[in-house]
Design a protein around this motif. Structure first.
Motif, short mmCIF file in Angstrom:
data_model
loop_
_atom_site.label_atom_id
_atom_site.label_comp_id
_atom_site.label_asym_id
_atom_site.label_seq_id
_atom_site.Cartn_x
_atom_site.Cartn_y
_atom_site.Cartn_z
N LEU A 165 -0.32 1.55 -1.72
CA LEU A 165 0.29 2.87 -1.50
C LEU A 165 -0.53 4.03 -2.05
O LEU A 165 -0.55 5.11 -1.47
N CYS A 166 -1.19 3.82 -3.19
CA CYS A 166 -1.88 4.93 -3.84
C CYS A 166 -3.35 5.05 -3.47
O CYS A 166 -3.91 6.15 -3.51
N TYR A 167 -3.99 3.93 -3.10
CA TYR A 167 -5.43 3.97 -2.87
C TYR A 167 -5.84 3.67 -1.42
O TYR A 167 -6.84 4.17 -0.96
N VAL A 168 -5.04 2.84 -0.73
CA VAL A 168 -5.38 2.52 0.65
C VAL A 168 -4.67 3.48 1.61
O VAL A 168 -5.32 4.21 2.36
N LEU A 169 -3.34 3.49 1.56
CA LEU A 169 -2.57 4.35 2.47
C LEU A 169 -2.48 5.80 1.97
O LEU A 169 -2.29 6.71 2.76
N LYS A 170 -2.54 5.96 0.66
CA LYS A 170 -2.47 7.28 0.02
C LYS A 170 -1.24 8.07 0.48
O LYS A 170 -1.33 9.24 0.86
N ILE A 171 -0.08 7.42 0.40
CA ILE A 171 1.18 8.07 0.76
C ILE A 171 2.12 8.10 -0.44
O ILE A 171 2.04 7.25 -1.31
N GLY A 172 2.99 9.10 -0.46
CA GLY A 172 4.03 9.18 -1.47
C GLY A 172 3.61 9.74 -2.81
O GLY A 172 4.42 9.78 -3.74
N ILE A 173 2.37 10.15 -2.96
CA ILE A 173 1.87 10.66 -4.24
C ILE A 173 2.41 12.06 -4.46
O ILE A 173 2.30 12.93 -3.59
N LEU A 174 3.04 12.26 -5.61
CA LEU A 174 3.67 13.54 -5.93
C LEU A 174 2.75 14.41 -6.78
O LEU A 174 1.93 13.91 -7.54
N ASP A 175 2.93 15.73 -6.67
CA ASP A 175 2.17 16.70 -7.46
C ASP A 175 3.04 17.23 -8.59
O ASP A 175 4.20 16.86 -8.74
N GLU A 176 2.48 18.14 -9.39
CA GLU A 176 3.23 18.80 -10.46
C GLU A 176 4.47 19.45 -9.87
O GLU A 176 4.42 19.89 -8.73
N PRO A 177 5.59 19.50 -10.54
CA PRO A 177 5.88 19.02 -11.90
C PRO A 177 6.23 17.54 -11.93
O PRO A 177 6.46 16.99 -12.99
N TRP A 178 6.28 16.89 -10.76
CA TRP A 178 6.69 15.49 -10.69
C TRP A 178 5.74 14.56 -11.42
O TRP A 178 6.17 13.56 -11.99
N THR A 179 4.46 14.89 -11.41
CA THR A 179 3.49 14.06 -12.12
C THR A 179 3.90 13.93 -13.59
O THR A 179 3.96 12.83 -14.13
N LEU A 180 4.20 15.04 -14.22
CA LEU A 180 4.58 15.05 -15.63
C LEU A 180 5.90 14.31 -15.84
O LEU A 180 6.03 13.50 -16.78
N ILE A 181 6.88 14.56 -14.98
CA ILE A 181 8.19 13.90 -15.10
C ILE A 181 8.03 12.39 -14.98
O ILE A 181 8.58 11.62 -15.78
N PHE A 182 7.28 11.94 -13.97
CA PHE A 182 7.08 10.51 -13.78
C PHE A 182 6.34 9.89 -14.96
O PHE A 182 6.69 8.80 -15.42
N ARG A 183 5.34 10.58 -15.47
CA ARG A 183 4.54 10.01 -16.57
C ARG A 183 5.34 9.95 -17.87
O ARG A 183 5.23 8.98 -18.62
N ILE A 184 6.11 10.98 -18.16
CA ILE A 184 6.95 10.94 -19.37
C ILE A 184 7.98 9.83 -19.24
O ILE A 184 8.19 9.04 -20.18
N THR A 185 8.62 9.72 -18.08
CA THR A 185 9.58 8.65 -17.84
C THR A 185 8.89 7.29 -17.97
O THR A 185 9.43 6.37 -18.58
N GLY A 186 7.69 7.18 -17.42
CA GLY A 186 6.93 5.93 -17.51
C GLY A 186 6.63 5.54 -18.94
O GLY A 186 6.81 4.38 -19.33
N ILE A 187 6.19 6.49 -19.74
CA ILE A 187 5.90 6.21 -21.15
C ILE A 187 7.16 5.76 -21.88
O ILE A 187 7.13 4.79 -22.66
N LEU A 188 8.28 6.44 -21.64
CA LEU A 188 9.54 6.05 -22.28
C LEU A 188 9.96 4.64 -21.88
O LEU A 188 10.42 3.85 -22.71
N LEU A 189 9.78 4.31 -20.60
CA LEU A 189 10.12 2.96 -20.13
C LEU A 189 9.19 1.91 -20.73
O LEU A 189 9.65 0.83 -21.13
N ILE A 190 7.91 2.21 -20.81
CA ILE A 190 6.96 1.26 -21.39
C ILE A 190 7.30 0.99 -22.85
O ILE A 190 7.38 -0.16 -23.28
N VAL A 191 7.55 2.04 -23.61
CA VAL A 191 7.88 1.88 -25.03
C VAL A 191 9.20 1.12 -25.19
O VAL A 191 9.30 0.20 -26.00
N SER A 192 10.20 1.48 -24.38
CA SER A 192 11.50 0.78 -24.44
C SER A 192 11.34 -0.69 -24.08
O SER A 192 11.91 -1.57 -24.74
N GLY A 193 10.59 -0.96 -23.02
CA GLY A 193 10.39 -2.34 -22.59
C GLY A 193 9.69 -3.18 -23.64
O GLY A 193 10.08 -4.32 -23.91
N ILE A 194 8.65 -2.61 -24.25
CA ILE A 194 7.94 -3.34 -25.30
C ILE A 194 8.87 -3.60 -26.49
O ILE A 194 8.87 -4.69 -27.06
#
Length: 174
Positions: free
Chosen positions: A36-65
């Motif tokens: 999805l991100c490198y071959v088809l290159k579809i669905g990639i979001l720009d700011e402010p979604w990049t920041l929202i997704f990354r903060i959510t991702g970090i919180l999920l990674i820390v919680s999961g660990i």
């Protein structure tokens, strides 16, 4: 620390099918990210979604660990397995499979780091893979080994989504 051995009379393997399930869903996620991100290159979001997704991702990674760590290393699960004792205390009162849950949550967070809306389907796909695999392997083993004790435990504690006992109690009363 976890010990990978079989004591005489031990009924369950210490690691079971866990690594295969986790490696499987990780491979599914990697394929999705690459496709999805490198071959088809579809669905990639720009700011402010990049920041929202990354903060959510970090919180999920820390919680999961944290969930994995508590379930794997801060509980006496390895002793429970070697002594053929059903573990239902501590984090196991909130979720039946905290080690799987932790990896699932962390992998969901890793997927979020690519800020791609189409990758949001992968935590659902991962959950389905994990659920089907657990129902057809470990849950059968545990039901055969512990019988009614495990059947009751299954009814009161979620398989993969952590839920605090207070909320589980309310859910049972409904």
């Amino acid at each position: 620390m976890l010990k990978n051995y079989l004591k005489e009379g031990q009924k369950l393997p210490l690691f079971g099918v866990g690594p295969y399930i986790i490696y499987g869903i990780a491979v599914v996620n990697i394929i999705g990210i690459v496709l999805l991100c490198y071959v088809l290159k579809i669905g990639i979001l720009d700011e402010p979604w990049t920041l929202i997704f990354r903060i959510t991702g970090i919180l999920l990674i820390v919680s999961g660990i944290a969930i994995w760590y508590i379930g794997a290393l801060r509980s006496d699960m390895d002793d429970s397995i070697t002594e053929n004792r059903l573990q239902t205390k501590g984090i196991y009162a909130c979720v039946r499979n905290p080690m799987y849950s932790g990896w699932w949550i962390a992998l969901s967070g890793i997927t979020m780091m690519w800020h791609n809306v189409w990758l949001l389907i992968f935590p659902i796909i991962d959950w389905l893979i994990m659920t089907v695999a657990l129902i057809n392997t470990e849950e059968k083993w545990l039901l055969n080994l512990y019988g009614e004790e495990y059947a009751k435990y299954k009814k009161t504690v979620n398989r993969c989504i952590p839920c605090f006992p207070k909320h589980a109690e309310k859910r049972r009363k409904r």
